[in-house]
Design a protein around this motif. Structure first.
Motif, PDB file in Angstrom:
ATOM      1  N   CYS A  28       0.863  -1.168   0.000  1.00 51.68           N
ATOM      2  CA  CYS A  28       0.000   0.000   0.000  1.00 51.68           C
ATOM      3  C   CYS A  28       0.912   1.235   0.000  1.00 51.68           C
ATOM      4  O   CYS A  28       2.011   1.213   0.558  1.00 51.68           O
ATOM      5  CB  CYS A  28      -0.888  -0.010   1.239  1.00 51.68           C
ATOM      6  N   GLU A  61       3.955  -5.102  -6.422  1.00 54.32           N
ATOM      7  CA  GLU A  61       2.733  -4.368  -6.746  1.00 54.32           C
ATOM      8  C   GLU A  61       2.494  -3.260  -5.728  1.00 54.32           C
ATOM      9  O   GLU A  61       2.609  -3.482  -4.531  1.00 54.32           O
ATOM     10  CB  GLU A  61       1.540  -5.339  -6.761  1.00 54.32           C
ATOM     11  N   CYS A  63      -0.322  -0.378  -4.520  1.00 56.43           N
ATOM     12  CA  CYS A  63      -1.722   0.033  -4.589  1.00 56.43           C
ATOM     13  C   CYS A  63      -1.864   1.349  -3.832  1.00 56.43           C
ATOM     14  O   CYS A  63      -1.241   1.531  -2.779  1.00 56.43           O
ATOM     15  CB  CYS A  63      -2.572  -1.053  -3.931  1.00 56.43           C
ATOM     16  N   ALA A  66      -4.841  -0.013  -0.094  1.00 54.12           N
ATOM     17  CA  ALA A  66      -5.198  -1.434  -0.035  1.00 54.12           C
ATOM     18  C   ALA A  66      -6.445  -1.690   0.795  1.00 54.12           C
ATOM     19  O   ALA A  66      -7.024  -2.763   0.722  1.00 54.12           O
ATOM     20  CB  ALA A  66      -4.032  -2.245   0.518  1.00 54.12           C
ATOM     21  N   LEU A  71      -9.871  -1.699  -5.472  1.00 53.54           N
ATOM     22  CA  LEU A  71      -8.521  -1.552  -6.020  1.00 53.54           C
ATOM     23  C   LEU A  71      -7.761  -2.873  -6.000  1.00 53.54           C
ATOM     24  O   LEU A  71      -6.950  -3.138  -6.885  1.00 53.54           O
ATOM     25  CB  LEU A  71      -7.741  -0.482  -5.253  1.00 53.54           C
ATOM     26  N   ILE A  72      -8.027  -3.690  -5.005  1.00 56.73           N
ATOM     27  CA  ILE A  72      -7.376  -4.999  -4.915  1.00 56.73           C
ATOM     28  C   ILE A  72      -7.943  -5.932  -5.981  1.00 56.73           C
ATOM     29  O   ILE A  72      -7.201  -6.585  -6.724  1.00 56.73           O
ATOM     30  CB  ILE A  72      -7.569  -5.628  -3.512  1.00 56.73           C
ATOM     31  N   ARG A  75      -6.835  -6.051  -9.716  1.00 57.34           N
ATOM     32  CA  ARG A  75      -5.631  -6.785 -10.115  1.00 57.34           C
ATOM     33  C   ARG A  75      -5.961  -8.144 -10.723  1.00 57.34           C
ATOM     34  O   ARG A  75      -5.182  -8.684 -11.484  1.00 57.34           O
ATOM     35  CB  ARG A  75      -4.698  -6.980  -8.928  1.00 57.34           C
TER      36      ARG A  75
END
Length: 121
Positions: A28, A61, A63, A66, A71-72, A75
């Motif tokens: 995050c 990755e 974000c 998180a 948003l998760i 992926r």
């Protein structure tokens, strides 16, 4: 903003990994970054340390937040990330506990290793 701390040492983390794991570090870039755990720099540092010790980090990755499940889950369908997340056997979230919960929910087939504890605001 939340405050999180590490649950265990690097050596304790690698004791939970196998050399043939396909590892995604999922960080995050918000609160946890300011706890010196998440963010781009800390993620890259951990990835390099794991790689130098012979572990297979297949993606770093980042974000924005998180704690936002949308948003998760993006992926899983995004063209740039979907294949990598399908292949991942381990995901290490450098996130707060909400981020961990979201990642574990979105990727139930991966071994998602909780490495932080959220201690307050």
């Amino acid at each position: 903003m939340i405050v999180s701390i590490r649950k265990f040492t690097y050596d304790e983390l690698v004791s939970k990994l196998k050399k043939d794991d396909k590892i995604v570090l999922f960080a995050c870039g918000t609160c946890i970054k300011f706890c010196d755990i998440g963010g781009r720099d800390r993620t890259h540092h951990l990835a390099e340390k794991l790689r130098s010790d012979g572990y297979n980090v297949i993606r770093e990755e980042l974000c924005g937040a998180a704690c936002l499940l949308d948003l998760i889950e993006k992926r899983k369908t995004d063209e740039a990330t979907a294949k990598t997340f399908e292949e991942a056997t381990v995901i290490i979230p450098l996130t707060c506990e909400d981020g961990y919960d979201n990642i574990a929910y979105a990727f139930p087939d991966a071994n998602v290793i909780s490495v932080t504890k959220t201690v307050g605001l």
